[in-house]
Design an enzyme around this catalytic site. Structure first.
Site, PDB file in Angstrom:
ATOM      1  N   LYS A  50       0.843  -1.198   0.000  1.00 42.77           N
ATOM      2  CA  LYS A  50       0.000   0.000   0.000  1.00 42.77           C
ATOM      3  C   LYS A  50       0.876   1.245   0.000  1.00 42.77           C
ATOM      4  O   LYS A  50       1.575   1.521   0.973  1.00 42.77           O
ATOM      5  CB  LYS A  50      -0.898   0.050   1.231  1.00 42.77           C
ATOM      6  CG  LYS A  50      -1.910   1.201   1.126  1.00 42.77           C
ATOM      7  CD  LYS A  50      -2.628   1.482   2.423  1.00 42.77           C
ATOM      8  CE  LYS A  50      -1.914   2.500   3.281  1.00 42.77           C
ATOM      9  NZ  LYS A  50      -1.866   3.858   2.712  1.00 42.77           N
ATOM     10  N   GLY A  70       7.403   4.496   8.204  1.00 48.46           N
ATOM     11  CA  GLY A  70       6.528   5.621   8.516  1.00 48.46           C
ATOM     12  C   GLY A  70       6.791   6.117   9.918  1.00 48.46           C
ATOM     13  O   GLY A  70       7.905   6.003  10.428  1.00 48.46           O
ATOM     14  N   GLY A 113       4.053   2.806  13.834  1.00 52.34           N
ATOM     15  CA  GLY A 113       4.875   1.617  14.039  1.00 52.34           C
ATOM     16  C   GLY A 113       4.505   0.890  15.326  1.00 52.34           C
ATOM     17  O   GLY A 113       4.395  -0.336  15.360  1.00 52.34           O
ATOM     18  N   GLU A 131      10.638   0.704   9.968  1.00 57.44           N
ATOM     19  CA  GLU A 131      11.587   1.779   9.685  1.00 57.44           C
ATOM     20  C   GLU A 131      10.866   3.064  10.061  1.00 57.44           C
ATOM     21  O   GLU A 131       9.976   3.507   9.346  1.00 57.44           O
ATOM     22  CB  GLU A 131      11.880   1.768   8.187  1.00 57.44           C
ATOM     23  CG  GLU A 131      13.167   2.398   7.808  1.00 57.44           C
ATOM     24  CD  GLU A 131      14.299   1.412   7.935  1.00 57.44           C
ATOM     25  OE1 GLU A 131      14.974   1.487   8.968  1.00 57.44           O
ATOM     26  OE2 GLU A 131      14.491   0.585   7.038  1.00 57.44           O
ATOM     27  N   CYS A 136      13.336  10.598   7.017  1.00 59.02           N
ATOM     28  CA  CYS A 136      13.349  10.087   8.388  1.00 59.02           C
ATOM     29  C   CYS A 136      14.737  10.186   8.999  1.00 59.02           C
ATOM     30  O   CYS A 136      14.881  10.316  10.202  1.00 59.02           O
ATOM     31  CB  CYS A 136      12.840   8.660   8.435  1.00 59.02           C
ATOM     32  SG  CYS A 136      13.558   7.604   7.183  1.00 59.02           S
ATOM     33  N   GLU A 168      10.256  14.834  15.755  1.00 64.86           N
ATOM     34  CA  GLU A 168      10.583  14.808  14.333  1.00 64.86           C
ATOM     35  C   GLU A 168       9.735  15.855  13.621  1.00 64.86           C
ATOM     36  O   GLU A 168       8.506  15.844  13.732  1.00 64.86           O
ATOM     37  CB  GLU A 168      10.275  13.418  13.782  1.00 64.86           C
ATOM     38  CG  GLU A 168      10.657  13.260  12.329  1.00 64.86           C
ATOM     39  CD  GLU A 168      10.517  11.823  11.855  1.00 64.86           C
ATOM     40  OE1 GLU A 168       9.513  11.179  12.210  1.00 64.86           O
ATOM     41  OE2 GLU A 168      11.412  11.359  11.127  1.00 64.86           O
TER      42      GLU A 168
END
Lengths: 476, 288
Positions: free
Chosen positions: A182, A234, A239, A256, A290, A387
């Site tokens: 996806k 993501g 996660g 990740e 990221c 982040e």
């Protein structure tokens, strides 16, 4: 004398965007049964296409198609034959590279210079690299005859849409798995073009299935009982949710996730090179990375000088049309992401950090954020901890190497880090102590299919790339 | 006057916890009786609490920098030293294992296997990097290499195999530089505490291995939820309890090891070491 840049737009004529797109299941484009959604060009907010949304029944069909393809065709196929399909895909990606690059820039907002010179070449390289593993798995250190896991459910983000697809699909297929992937809801178009490439390559139906949709589709995919392995790139929050969903199932999982990388500049660094590395570290791909070097840690004795040179360099960055070949910083991928960047930046001002951006004319339509640097940032500030996923750099200082390492590691994340110094032993000393999966010394944001990538701590687990990247897709 | 012949009264051992290189009682003051297979009282074991868990995590975190920073050769020598100390107490461990129901031959076989397992893992300390690391041929002028590094603080719920199983889960976690908190077998915790006496005399720095005794279902959730624990090994957890612990462990994305059933006599392979290793990749330009 002032030199002006003339417009240098890449032609859009190489891409043919259809009015609507279906789901790619069992080798065919089919209708979805969820509510279709629109994908837009973030540089001008123009609607590009209507895209089907997969509901639970569609997800189920895709997983079943992948299962049948795994059991009847792809799993039993000799590795050498799988390899040839992957080489063939790599070649078609190279042949259609400009089309892929332009489409990526239109749907994502990233500069054509990056999609053309970084993303798409790496995509081809990833398939070429893992193609070669398909018939050599017995030599990879996982036993003499390692087996595939089965059907992989893969969910990827919007920052490197096609590259993340390659990171997921290439090793999965090389190891003999079939996939249901996806793409992100804001950037589905290159994945759907990849589906067409699979057909062009005569890849057997069901080996690669692409389903589009938002969070509900992703949740249905990772929770589907017919999935043997989940791979996700993501946010750390999603996660965590996926890890909870898979708890107790014994299914393989690789994650990740986010990062808040420190980019450490020692006083003896080659400062002009370091400044280029800082710029590349945070402004590459609008900071939608990221592993972006979003925390600059600069040694106190050179802090003023580095900041001065950095500001001078930032003033030369060209923000604007992603398809212009001179553009350095393209569009923010979505209105929602722009809101997040604005919110966190405003909070940082309130917390007392100093904000600076170069004079910068932003387009009227679309989603834009000027390259920004915050100085006087404390470790406790939100902008040093969260982040931001945008072109925003936080600057902190340190006095001793020990302090640099302590500050660099003072984060729940651990994806990447940077080191700038001319002293070799100091590089290795620092690299040993940084709790991060990728350390760039006197460089930044480099990627290669032969090089394992992935995080420590809350940046996730598992590695993508290299021999290490096979483990996630082998039953070992 | 004739001397009255009496049996000398034996001095019993108090079994306590092993935290940070010391042997404290549980701060809770609790203990639970441990019996042999014929239900005869053997000793009281400490019944550790949440506070003991947290103290053990603090000790493990404190020890991590030093232990992971030692040379691999040095860690190898310390693991080998543990084997030496265990060999010296072979008879004591055979006796302890017989209390858990093993026959004399079974007990001797298990102790020998446990000693040999320390020796086997000792040799891995300076080889696992060679086997799992890599020099990566990237397409550009960069030197690029990947090395394994310890994950950090690893919580281990040990299996019921009171010595060989225990050694087989601890040794692979620490040989690479991790530090651990171990919940010993609940029905047979005494060999674990006796093993701690071996560890305490083997030059193993305090805090590298911390051993708790008590109720698994009480202690394991505190370890699974602890934000300063990086990984958890669920080997000794009943299958039906794994799901909840894994869900809890997702809070800070702990690495979770949940092997299928294990025969401790089998060749261990490298999986238990690699389960608690991270891969670090370093890039540097090549140029003049």
């Amino acid at each position: 004398m002032v030199f002006e840049y003339a417009p240098a737009p890449e032609s859009r004529s190489v891409v043919d965007i259809r009015g609507s797109y279906g789901l790619f299941i069992d080798g065919e484009f089919v209708d979805g049964h969820g509510e279709p959604f629109k994908t837009i060009n973030p540089a001008d907010e123009a609607v590009l296409a209507d895209v089907a949304c997969a509901d639970e029944a569609d997800v189920d069909r895709a997983v079943k198609a992948a299962r049948i393809a795994f059991e009847r065709v792809w799993g039993p196929m000799p590795g050498a034959e799988r390899a040839k399909y992957l080489y063939r895909i790599a070649r078609i990606i190279q042949e259609r590279s400009r089309e892929l690059a332009v489409l990526e820039s239109i749907d994502n907002g990233k500069p054509i210079r990056e999609s053309r010179d970084v993303d798409v070449p790496l995509v081809a390289a990833w398939f070429f690299y893992y193609a070669g593993w398909a018939d050599k798995l017995g030599h990879a250190g996982f036993g003499p005859d390692p087996k595939p896991v089965g059907v992989a459910g893969q969910v990827i983000p919007w920052n490197f849409p096609l590259l993340m697809l390659a990171w997921k699909i290439a090793p999965a297929l090389a190891c003999g798995n079939t996939v249901v992937l996806k793409p992100a809801e804001t950037t589905p178009l290159t994945a759907l073009l990849f589906a067409d490439i699979c057909r062009q390559a005569d890849l057997p139906p069901g080996v690669v299935n692409i389903i589009t949709g938002a969070g509900d589709t992703g949740r249905a995919l990772v929770a589907h009982p017919g999935i043997d392995k989940v791979a996700f790139t993501g946010s750390t929050d999603i996660g965590r949710q996926i890890a909870r969903t898979l708890a107790g199932t014994g299914k393989k999982l690789t994650l990740e996730l986010g990062g808040k990388a420190a980019n450490i500049v020692y006083a003896d660094a080659a400062l002009d090179q370091a400044v280029e590395g800082i710029v590349n570290g945070i402004f590459f791909n609008q900071g939608h990375v990221c592993c972006a070097g979003s925390r600059l840690l600069v040694q106190e004795s050179v802090a003023e000088e580095v900041l001065e040179r950095l500001k001078a360099r930032m003033a030369t960055l060209r923000v604007g049309d992603p398809l212009d070949k001179n553009t350095d910083i393209g569009a923010i991928n979505s209105a929602a992401q722009l809101d997040k960047i604005r919110e966190l930046s405003a909070a940082s001002e309130q917390e007392g950090a100093g904000r600076w951006s170069p004079p910068c004319q932003l387009p009227d339509r679309g989603f834009w954020f000027a390259p920004t640097v915050f100085t006087g940032v404390a470790q406790s500030h939100r902008i040093a901890r969260e982040e931001i996923f945008g072109p925003v750099l936080s600057v902190l200082t340190f006095r001793t190497p020990e302090e640099a390492v302590t500050k660099a590691n003072n984060t729940p994340y651990g994806l990447s880090a940077g080191i700038w110094t001319e002293k070799g032993s100091q590089i290795l000393w620092t690299a040993q102590r940084l709790r991060a999966g990728v350390v760039w010394a006197n460089t930044f944001n480099k990627f290669d299919p032969a090089s394992p990538f992935g995080g420590y701590k809350e940046s996730g687990f598992g590695r993508e790339g290299g021999r290490h990247g096979l483990e996630a897709y082998l039953n070992v | 006057m004739s001397e009255r012949m009496t049996d000398r009264l034996a001095v019993r051992k108090t079994y306590k916890l092993y935290i940070g290189g010391a042997f404290p009682r549980s701060e809770s003051g609790r203990s639970y009786p441990v019996t042999d297979t014929k239900d005869r009282f053997l000793a009281n074991a400490s019944h550790a609490s949440r506070k003991d868990v947290r103290d053990a995590v603090t000790a493990a975190r404190k020890a991590f920098g030093g232990w992971s920073g030692r040379t691999a050769y040095n860690r190898a020598q310390i693991l080998y030293r543990i084997a030496e100390m265990l060999e010296g107490r072979r008879d004591q461990f055979i006796t302890e294992l017989r209390h858990t129901g093993a026959s004399k031959t079974q007990a001797a076989t298990e102790v020998d296997a446990a000693i040999d397992r320390w020796v086997w893992y000792a040799g891995w300390a300076d080889k696992i990097t060679t086997v799992t690391g890599a020099a990566n041929p990237v397409s550009g002028p960069y030197f690029n290499f990947s090395t394994p590094e310890p994950t950090g603080v690893v919580a281990v719920v040990a299996p019921d195999s009171p010595l060989l199983g225990l050694v087989s889960v601890i040794a692979p976690a620490i040989v690479t530089g991790n530090t651990t908190i171990v919940i010993a077998s609940e029905p047979a915790p005494l060999p674990a505490i006796t093993l701690a006496e071996v560890l305490a005399t083997s030059d193993l720095p305090g805090g590298v291995i911390n051993i708790l005794t008590g109720h698994r279902t009480e202690l394991a959730p505190w370890l699974a939820s602890h934000m300063d624990v990086n990984a958890i090994d669920l080997t000794g957890v009943a299958h039906e309890d794994r799901r909840d612990l894994e869900e809890t462990a997702a809070g800070n994305l702990k690495r979770v090891h949940h092997p299928a059933t294990t025969d401790w006599a089998d060749d261990p392979g490298t999986a238990r070491m690699t389960a608690f290793l991270e891969t670090k990749t370093v890039w540097h330009p090549v140029g003049v």
